[in-house]
Write an enzyme that holds these catalytic residues in place. Structure first.
Site, PDB file in Angstrom:
ATOM      1  N   CYS A  89      -2.357   1.827   1.006  1.00 23.21           N
ATOM      2  CA  CYS A  89      -3.291   0.676   1.162  1.00 23.21           C
ATOM      3  C   CYS A  89      -2.914   0.009   2.653  1.00 23.21           C
ATOM      4  O   CYS A  89      -1.858   0.013   3.155  1.00 23.21           O
ATOM      5  CB  CYS A  89      -2.953  -0.325  -0.007  1.00 23.21           C
ATOM      6  N   LYS A 129      -2.396   8.710   4.553  1.00 26.63           N
ATOM      7  CA  LYS A 129      -1.705   9.058   5.638  1.00 26.63           C
ATOM      8  C   LYS A 129      -0.309   8.651   5.490  1.00 26.63           C
ATOM      9  O   LYS A 129       0.609   9.364   5.887  1.00 26.63           O
ATOM     10  CB  LYS A 129      -2.135   8.383   7.028  1.00 26.63           C
TER      11      LYS A 129
END
Length: 607
Positions: free
Chosen positions: A2, A602
């Site tokens: 997030c 990522k």
């Protein structure tokens, strides 16, 4: 995972927050939202899917306000939809959150008993209600936030905003990163410096347990007990990079093509190309005096570490223990304060890797962090930072960070070999000369793009792919399989070629492409034997080799990709490029979201 952004500004902030969130897209997400204070009241817009959906919503229903928080969500509790998207509201409280509240079920039950209703499936809404409950007791916003924070268990980063107060955002960090950006009459919060790059390069990183009171003209930072603490304010290096695709279709394509340059930059940090020697490093340990090196990482970084194991043991005769970080600290392996440990992470924030680092720290080991973000948590908690100079890597599938990690590990293995008396001065010069050639060879491989694209088109027609390799090409085979499945969604597995007959050979038929990574080295003929086993069963072989290998192979292949003849030490760096390109083009032909593949993030900041 997030992404969090907060701005206490002096102009309309919603468009600025969306722009900052775009710079966090590389972290992975499945919904997004923004909240501001309009005329003293909380207002928000949320949308499932990509930020373009949120932008459309904001175009239809603009948000005013000079203070706001924004969020890109990667689902953990609750499905990806607008209801579960952040920010979450509760009685004048707005909150965005990264991480996992481990005692959320207990807190939720408690809040339900107190009459609080939940509109989402998220653990985040628990925090909003906790803060609202403290406000209802008569506490001021800052103290209400503090009391709520003391109830939370787990890893989290938070930004909290309050109805009626247009000069306050409370930020908190316990695990996932959070930074305060200092502006001129305005202040910022962000999950990393890249998000804040358009606004400021003056950054203060919160440490675990910190919470911050952020106003337009000041920031005050406290520990969990409410004691004021000082944290260093620094200039961020990340802000010097522009995050755009240039003339490329995807960030991944751009980053593949940046590799010759960033490999050169990284190698130049560790070796002197002119004199042919390793550069002196201020290490907290002596390679000659340690008996063992531990390495831990996740995903692609773990596979870089696995190749590093071959190098350290081959060139320095230094035994290496390596495991994926999620398993590393549970093995209960004996650790010695006389040994060293390297932890590898592009972001420097990977939760499992950071936990393994702290595990080794408790054992008294000396810690080195191979990271791409020098201001990251892993960098700050290590004894020495061993940077990869790749620049920001936006595509979720790692490319240039991987080859830069390999460049660092190869350079360190040479240095260790010299320190341990395994490598002579003449051998050191030969190896450094070989390393210096890596950027040139990488450029040559990129010129094979047209052939590799054609092969990838054919590859995209299959449902399953097998990768084989020996020695350092075994981890490369696993990396090739990982790349292909994570961005094209084609099932792929990577195996040591010698393991073919111990199971995978049962899968071989005319519908199974087998990608063999086999430079002409001392074990080339053994790999050819495995290729013959594949050919005998109708498997379609795609061989990645050099001119010597192509000339001597006796097995019919579907395709042969001929790379330059390169020295052994740089072979994994150079052979990484064609497997990245194959995966990239296969994903393009499959029509997937190359830069942001489904379900992936990522920066994985939760365990």
């Amino acid at each position: 995972m997030c992404g969090i952004v907060g701005i206490v500004g002096h102009s309309q902030v919603a468009p600025l927050i969306v722009d900052a969130l775009k710079r966090l897209e590389y972290r992975g997400y499945d919904s997004a939202g923004v909240a501001t204070i309009e005329h003293g009241e909380l207002a928000r817009r949320r949308a499932e899917g990509k930020l373009i959906n949120l932008e459309r919503r904001l175009k239809e229903e603009p948000l005013d306000g000079t203070i706001g928080i924004g969020h890109t969500r990667w689902a953990t509790h609750g499905v990806p939809n607008e209801t579960n998207a952040h920010p979450h509201f509760s009685d004048g409280v707005a909150i965005v959150h990264n991480g996992i509240i481990e005692n959320f079920a207990e807190l939720r039950d408690e809040l339900v008993r107190d009459g609080y209703a939940f509109s989402s499936q998220t653990d985040t809404e628990v925090v909003a209600h906790l803060v609202a409950r403290e406000l209802a007791k008569g506490l001021k916003p800052v103290e209400a936030a503090h009391q709520a924070l003391k109830r939370l268990e787990g890893a989290f980063a938070l930004a909290i905003m309050f109805k009626g107060d247009e000069d306050l955002i409370v930020g908190a960090r316990n695990g996932p990163p959070l930074a305060v950006g200092h502006g001129d009459g305005e202040m910022f919060l962000g999950s990393d410096a890249i998000a804040l790059a358009p606004f400021t390069n003056s950054i203060t990183y919160l440490e675990d347990g910190d919470w911050a009171v952020v106003r337009r003209d000041s920031v005050a930072i406290f520990d969990i007990d409410g004691k004021k603490v000082e944290r260093k304010r620094q200039q961020s290096l990340s802000t010097s990079f522009m995050v755009d695709k240039g003339n490329r279709r995807h960030f991944m394509e751009k980053e593949i093509h940046e590799q010759p340059e960033v490999i050169s930059h990284t190698l130049a940090h560790y070796v002197d190309f002119v004199s042919g020697v390793s550069k002196p490093l201020d290490l907290p340990f002596d390679f000659a005096k340690i008996g063992r090196l531990a390495i831990s990482a996740c995903g692609t970084a773990y596979l870089a570490g696995l190749i590093g194991k071959y190098w350290f043991e081959r060139y320095a005769r230094l035994p290496v223990d390596i495991d994926v970080a999620s398993e590393f600290r549970y093995r209960e392996m004996p650790l010695s304060a006389n040994d060293a440990a390297f932890f590898i992470s592009q972001s420097g924030e990977t939760a499992d890797t950071l936990a393994s680092l702290r595990y080794c720290r408790k054992a008294g080991m000396k810690i080195g962090a191979v990271v791409n973000v020098r201001e990251s948590t892993m960098a700050r908690e290590s004894d020495v930072v061993l940077p990869t100079l790749a620049g920001p890597e936006i595509g979720v599938a790692s490319t240039k960070a991987f080859t830069c990690q390999l460049s660092v590990l190869a350079s360190l293995a040479v240095r260790a070999g010299v320190a341990r008396g395994v490598i002579s001065q003449e051998q050191e010069k030969t190896l450094v000369r070989a390393l210096s050639e890596a950027p040139r060879y990488a450029n040559q491989v990129l010129k094979l793009e047209e052939q590799i694209e054609r092969i990838a088109r054919e590859l995209s027609r299959y449902k399953d792919v097998l990768y084989l390799g020996r020695d350092t090409n075994f981890p490369l085979a696993m990396e090739g399989a990982l790349k292909l499945k994570e961005i094209s969604y084609i099932h792929a597995e990577g195996y040591a070629a010698g393991e073919l007959k111990h199971g995978p050979i049962a899968l071989i038929d005319e519908n199974m492409p087998v990608i063999v990574i086999a430079p002409h080295d001392r074990i080339f003929e053994k790999t050819v034997s495995n290729m013959q086993e594949v050919a005998a069963r109708g498997g379609k072989i795609i061989l990645i080799t050099d001119s010597k290998g192509a000339a001597q192979v006796s097995v019919k292949t579907m395709e042969t990709i001929i790379l330059p003849d390169v020295p052994e030490i740089i072979s994994p760096i150079i052979y990484a490029l064609p497997i990245q390109m194959l995966a990239y083009f296969a994903a393009v032909f499959m029509g997937t979201d190359v830069d942001q593949p489904r379900n992936l993030a990522k920066s994985v900041t939760v365990e």
